[in-house]
Design a protein around this motif. Structure first.
Motif, PDB file in Angstrom:
ATOM      1  N   GLY A  56       0.809  -1.209   0.000  1.00  0.00           N
ATOM      2  CA  GLY A  56       0.000   0.000   0.000  1.00  0.00           C
ATOM      3  C   GLY A  56       0.842   1.259   0.000  1.00  0.00           C
ATOM      4  O   GLY A  56       0.314   2.368  -0.099  1.00  0.00           O
ATOM      5  N   GLY A  57       2.168   1.112   0.098  1.00  0.00           N
ATOM      6  CA  GLY A  57       3.070   2.249   0.010  1.00  0.00           C
ATOM      7  C   GLY A  57       3.246   2.709  -1.425  1.00  0.00           C
ATOM      8  O   GLY A  57       2.854   2.015  -2.371  1.00  0.00           O
ATOM      9  N   VAL A  82      -1.176  -8.753  -0.733  1.00  0.00           N
ATOM     10  CA  VAL A  82      -1.009  -7.744   0.314  1.00  0.00           C
ATOM     11  C   VAL A  82      -0.776  -8.502   1.617  1.00  0.00           C
ATOM     12  O   VAL A  82      -1.641  -9.262   2.055  1.00  0.00           O
ATOM     13  N   VAL A  83       0.383  -8.310   2.213  1.00  0.00           N
ATOM     14  CA  VAL A  83       0.714  -8.987   3.470  1.00  0.00           C
ATOM     15  C   VAL A  83       0.489  -8.017   4.624  1.00  0.00           C
ATOM     16  O   VAL A  83       1.092  -6.938   4.669  1.00  0.00           O
ATOM     17  N   ASP A  84      -0.355  -8.406   5.544  1.00  0.00           N
ATOM     18  CA  ASP A  84      -0.624  -7.621   6.751  1.00  0.00           C
ATOM     19  C   ASP A  84       0.188  -8.225   7.887  1.00  0.00           C
ATOM     20  O   ASP A  84      -0.075  -9.332   8.336  1.00  0.00           O
ATOM     21  N   HIS A  85       1.188  -7.465   8.354  1.00  0.00           N
ATOM     22  CA  HIS A  85       2.065  -7.963   9.419  1.00  0.00           C
ATOM     23  C   HIS A  85       1.460  -7.797  10.811  1.00  0.00           C
ATOM     24  O   HIS A  85       1.991  -8.324  11.781  1.00  0.00           O
ATOM     25  N   GLY A  86       0.382  -7.027  10.902  1.00  0.00           N
ATOM     26  CA  GLY A  86      -0.256  -6.828  12.193  1.00  0.00           C
ATOM     27  C   GLY A  86       0.573  -6.025  13.171  1.00  0.00           C
ATOM     28  O   GLY A  86       0.366  -6.119  14.382  1.00  0.00           O
ATOM     29  N   LEU A  87       1.494  -5.200  12.671  1.00  0.00           N
ATOM     30  CA  LEU A  87       2.385  -4.440  13.546  1.00  0.00           C
ATOM     31  C   LEU A  87       1.863  -3.035  13.850  1.00  0.00           C
ATOM     32  O   LEU A  87       2.459  -2.329  14.663  1.00  0.00           O
ATOM     33  N   GLN A  88       0.785  -2.629  13.171  1.00  0.00           N
ATOM     34  CA  GLN A  88       0.199  -1.315  13.399  1.00  0.00           C
ATOM     35  C   GLN A  88      -1.253  -1.491  13.839  1.00  0.00           C
ATOM     36  O   GLN A  88      -1.917  -2.453  13.421  1.00  0.00           O
ATOM     37  N   PRO A  89      -1.781  -0.584  14.642  1.00  0.00           N
ATOM     38  CA  PRO A  89      -3.161  -0.730  15.138  1.00  0.00           C
ATOM     39  C   PRO A  89      -4.195  -0.877  14.029  1.00  0.00           C
ATOM     40  O   PRO A  89      -5.159  -1.619  14.159  1.00  0.00           O
ATOM     41  N   SER A  91      -3.618  -1.974  10.863  1.00  0.00           N
ATOM     42  CA  SER A  91      -2.983  -2.670   9.749  1.00  0.00           C
ATOM     43  C   SER A  91      -3.996  -3.381   8.852  1.00  0.00           C
ATOM     44  O   SER A  91      -3.823  -3.448   7.634  1.00  0.00           O
ATOM     45  N   ALA A  92      -5.063  -3.923   9.435  1.00  0.00           N
ATOM     46  CA  ALA A  92      -6.065  -4.619   8.626  1.00  0.00           C
ATOM     47  C   ALA A  92      -6.757  -3.659   7.670  1.00  0.00           C
ATOM     48  O   ALA A  92      -7.008  -3.984   6.504  1.00  0.00           O
ATOM     49  N   GLU A  93      -7.056  -2.454   8.158  1.00  0.00           N
ATOM     50  CA  GLU A  93      -7.691  -1.454   7.300  1.00  0.00           C
ATOM     51  C   GLU A  93      -6.753  -1.007   6.188  1.00  0.00           C
ATOM     52  O   GLU A  93      -7.179  -0.803   5.041  1.00  0.00           O
ATOM     53  N   VAL A  94      -5.478  -0.831   6.517  1.00  0.00           N
ATOM     54  CA  VAL A  94      -4.487  -0.445   5.507  1.00  0.00           C
ATOM     55  C   VAL A  94      -4.413  -1.510   4.417  1.00  0.00           C
ATOM     56  O   VAL A  94      -4.408  -1.200   3.215  1.00  0.00           O
ATOM     57  N   ALA A  95      -4.372  -2.780   4.824  1.00  0.00           N
ATOM     58  CA  ALA A  95      -4.304  -3.880   3.862  1.00  0.00           C
ATOM     59  C   ALA A  95      -5.554  -3.911   2.988  1.00  0.00           C
ATOM     60  O   ALA A  95      -5.469  -4.130   1.766  1.00  0.00           O
ATOM     61  N   ALA A  96      -6.723  -3.696   3.591  1.00  0.00           N
ATOM     62  CA  ALA A  96      -7.971  -3.728   2.827  1.00  0.00           C
ATOM     63  C   ALA A  96      -8.017  -2.600   1.805  1.00  0.00           C
ATOM     64  O   ALA A  96      -8.464  -2.797   0.663  1.00  0.00           O
ATOM     65  N   ARG A  97      -7.560  -1.404   2.187  1.00  0.00           N
ATOM     66  CA  ARG A  97      -7.539  -0.286   1.242  1.00  0.00           C
ATOM     67  C   ARG A  97      -6.582  -0.571   0.089  1.00  0.00           C
ATOM     68  O   ARG A  97      -6.888  -0.266  -1.072  1.00  0.00           O
ATOM     69  N   MET A 112      -5.215 -10.974   0.267  1.00  0.00           N
ATOM     70  CA  MET A 112      -4.710 -10.394   1.515  1.00  0.00           C
ATOM     71  C   MET A 112      -4.327 -11.531   2.456  1.00  0.00           C
ATOM     72  O   MET A 112      -5.086 -12.483   2.629  1.00  0.00           O
ATOM     73  N   ILE A 113      -3.144 -11.415   3.064  1.00  0.00           N
ATOM     74  CA  ILE A 113      -2.660 -12.455   3.972  1.00  0.00           C
ATOM     75  C   ILE A 113      -2.236 -11.804   5.279  1.00  0.00           C
ATOM     76  O   ILE A 113      -1.410 -10.879   5.284  1.00  0.00           O
ATOM     77  N   ARG A 114      -2.763 -12.277   6.385  1.00  0.00           N
ATOM     78  CA  ARG A 114      -2.342 -11.808   7.706  1.00  0.00           C
ATOM     79  C   ARG A 114      -1.299 -12.788   8.240  1.00  0.00           C
ATOM     80  O   ARG A 114      -1.521 -14.002   8.260  1.00  0.00           O
ATOM     81  N   VAL A 115      -0.151 -12.274   8.633  1.00  0.00           N
ATOM     82  CA  VAL A 115       0.908 -13.126   9.162  1.00  0.00           C
ATOM     83  C   VAL A 115       1.158 -12.781  10.623  1.00  0.00           C
ATOM     84  O   VAL A 115       0.865 -11.676  11.085  1.00  0.00           O
ATOM     85  N   GLU A 116       1.696 -13.740  11.339  1.00  0.00           N
ATOM     86  CA  GLU A 116       2.082 -13.514  12.731  1.00  0.00           C
ATOM     87  C   GLU A 116       3.594 -13.320  12.779  1.00  0.00           C
ATOM     88  O   GLU A 116       4.349 -14.186  12.324  1.00  0.00           O
ATOM     89  N   VAL A 117       4.017 -12.184  13.302  1.00  0.00           N
ATOM     90  CA  VAL A 117       5.441 -11.874  13.385  1.00  0.00           C
ATOM     91  C   VAL A 117       5.946 -12.286  14.760  1.00  0.00           C
ATOM     92  O   VAL A 117       5.611 -11.675  15.774  1.00  0.00           O
ATOM     93  N   THR A 118       6.743 -13.348  14.780  1.00  0.00           N
ATOM     94  CA  THR A 118       7.317 -13.867  16.024  1.00  0.00           C
ATOM     95  C   THR A 118       8.810 -13.628  15.995  1.00  0.00           C
ATOM     96  O   THR A 118       9.513 -14.156  15.123  1.00  0.00           O
ATOM     97  N   THR A 119       9.305 -12.830  16.921  1.00  0.00           N
ATOM     98  CA  THR A 119      10.708 -12.426  16.855  1.00  0.00           C
ATOM     99  C   THR A 119      11.664 -13.555  17.226  1.00  0.00           C
ATOM    100  O   THR A 119      12.703 -13.719  16.609  1.00  0.00           O
ATOM    101  N   ASP A 120      11.375 -14.334  18.276  1.00  0.00           N
ATOM    102  CA  ASP A 120      12.255 -15.432  18.694  1.00  0.00           C
ATOM    103  C   ASP A 120      13.707 -14.982  18.814  1.00  0.00           C
ATOM    104  O   ASP A 120      14.634 -15.651  18.337  1.00  0.00           O
TER     105      ASP A 120
END
Length: 348
Positions: A56-57, A82-89, A91-97, A112-120
């Motif tokens: 979306g950038g 469109v990958v939604d990293h879920g790192l912004q409040p 983020s789902a709306e940004v991905a949808a737009r 659109m794909i929502r991923v879980e970012v696990t730092t480990d």
């Protein structure tokens, strides 16, 4: 919003040319597309599918618009992920737009794909990057895509090279991001961030600015600011020069890597003669050490310059010292004119 297919501005024209060159890789051989499952009636005629990774950038939107325009003329289907990293409040709306904009541009399929970012233990950027590439690979498999296009620009490349310089990295790291790796392609490495913004602005597209791009806790953001400072203090052209340096070094690094691959194959499984190893030019030998360690079980990415130099000292500065401890619980030993690499549990 209308699709931006009118007479292009200069920035859009340049981006389209870059995308056209990338798509030519497939348009010359339509059979490379996978499309419907093999064996179906449509399989023989389905054009190849290219997916654009879009956040979306401005950069990825400019790439998506150019791909949507160039795809039909090249006989290629153009979709997007469109990958939604879920790192912004939001983020789902940004991905949808972003997805809605891509559909309006005529791309399809758009997923659109929502991923879980696990730092480990890794940094959040590295973890997000790993999750994103996994999602893109899986999406490409699902849709049978021949290529996945990424929106990295000349400015991104310059920042990558600058980070490598300040970290004292070798030629491979200073070579920056490759234009092609596997099925991933980066058509915009010769295109500036300003050109991408000019293109989407000219066509009335609204983009999203990731707030992480302004957070100085991330090294790449500090590198971006440093490049801007250098451009201001030394004059324009610094970013282009850094990107050009990456291109030159990539050619050299590719040659040295090929020589190292050949040398490692010739050496075989070891133990290896000290004299034979010493006979390999150091620029190649440093790469050979990495390959030998990886073949013995050293985890990818954990072999540092310090490990390589310690291994090489067994050849060039050996005074009867003990083994070198390497990643993966490996021991590199010299004995009776030969060097061996083995798991420490088997040696001690």
């Amino acid at each position: 919003m209308s699709r931006p297919w009118g007479k292009p501005d200069a920035a859009t024209a340049a981006i389209r040319v870059a995308v056209r060159r990338t798509l030519a890789e497939l348009s010359s051989s339509p059979a490379s597309g996978t499309g419907p499952p093999a064996g179906t009636a449509a399989d023989a005629v389905a054009p190849p599918l290219v997916l654009v990774a879009c956040s979306g950038g401005a950069d990825s939107l400019a790439l998506a618009a150019a791909t949507a325009f160039e795809g039909p003329a090249a006989g290629i289907r153009a979709g997007a992920v469109v990958v939604d990293h879920g790192l912004q409040p939001a983020s789902a709306e940004v991905a949808a737009r972003a997805a809605a904009t891509l559909i309006t541009l005529g791309l399809g399929p758009v997923e659109m794909i929502r991923v879980e970012v696990t730092t480990d233990g890794a940094g959040v950027e590295a973890a997000a990057r790993a999750a994103r590439y996994r999602a893109l690979e899986e999406a490409a498999d699902r849709h049978g895509a021949a290529l996945v296009l990424l929106g990295h620009t000349l400015d991104d490349q310059a920042e990558q090279v600058l980070l490598g310089l300040v970290r004292g990295s070798g030629a491979r790291s200073l070579a920056g991001m490759p234009p092609a790796r596997g099925r991933f392609r980066r058509p915009l490495l010769g295109t500036t961030r300003a050109q991408c913004r000019a293109s989407v602005t000219a066509h009335g597209l609204t983009w999203w600015d990731d707030p992480m791009n302004e957070d100085p806790t991330f090294a790449r953001v500090r590198a971006r600011r440093a490049v801007a400072d250098l451009e201001r203090d030394l004059g324009p052209g610094v970013a282009a020069a850094l990107a050009r340096t990456a291109s030159h070094l990539r050619t050299d690094a590719d040659h040295l890597d090929a020589a190292a691959d050949a040398a490692a194959t010739t050496l075989g499984g070891g133990p290896w003669s000290v004299e034979v190893l010493r006979g390999i030019p150091i620029a190649v030998r440093s790469r050979v050490w990495r390959r030998l360690l990886a073949a013995a079980g050293a985890p990818a990415g954990q072999v540092s310059t310090r490990h390589v130099e310690a291994c090489d000292a067994l050849l060039t500065a050996w005074r009867g010292q003990g083994p070198v401890h390497a990643p993966g619980a490996l021991l590199v030993r010299r004995s009776d004119g030969r060097v061996s690499i083995a798991p420490s549990a088997l040696v001690e």
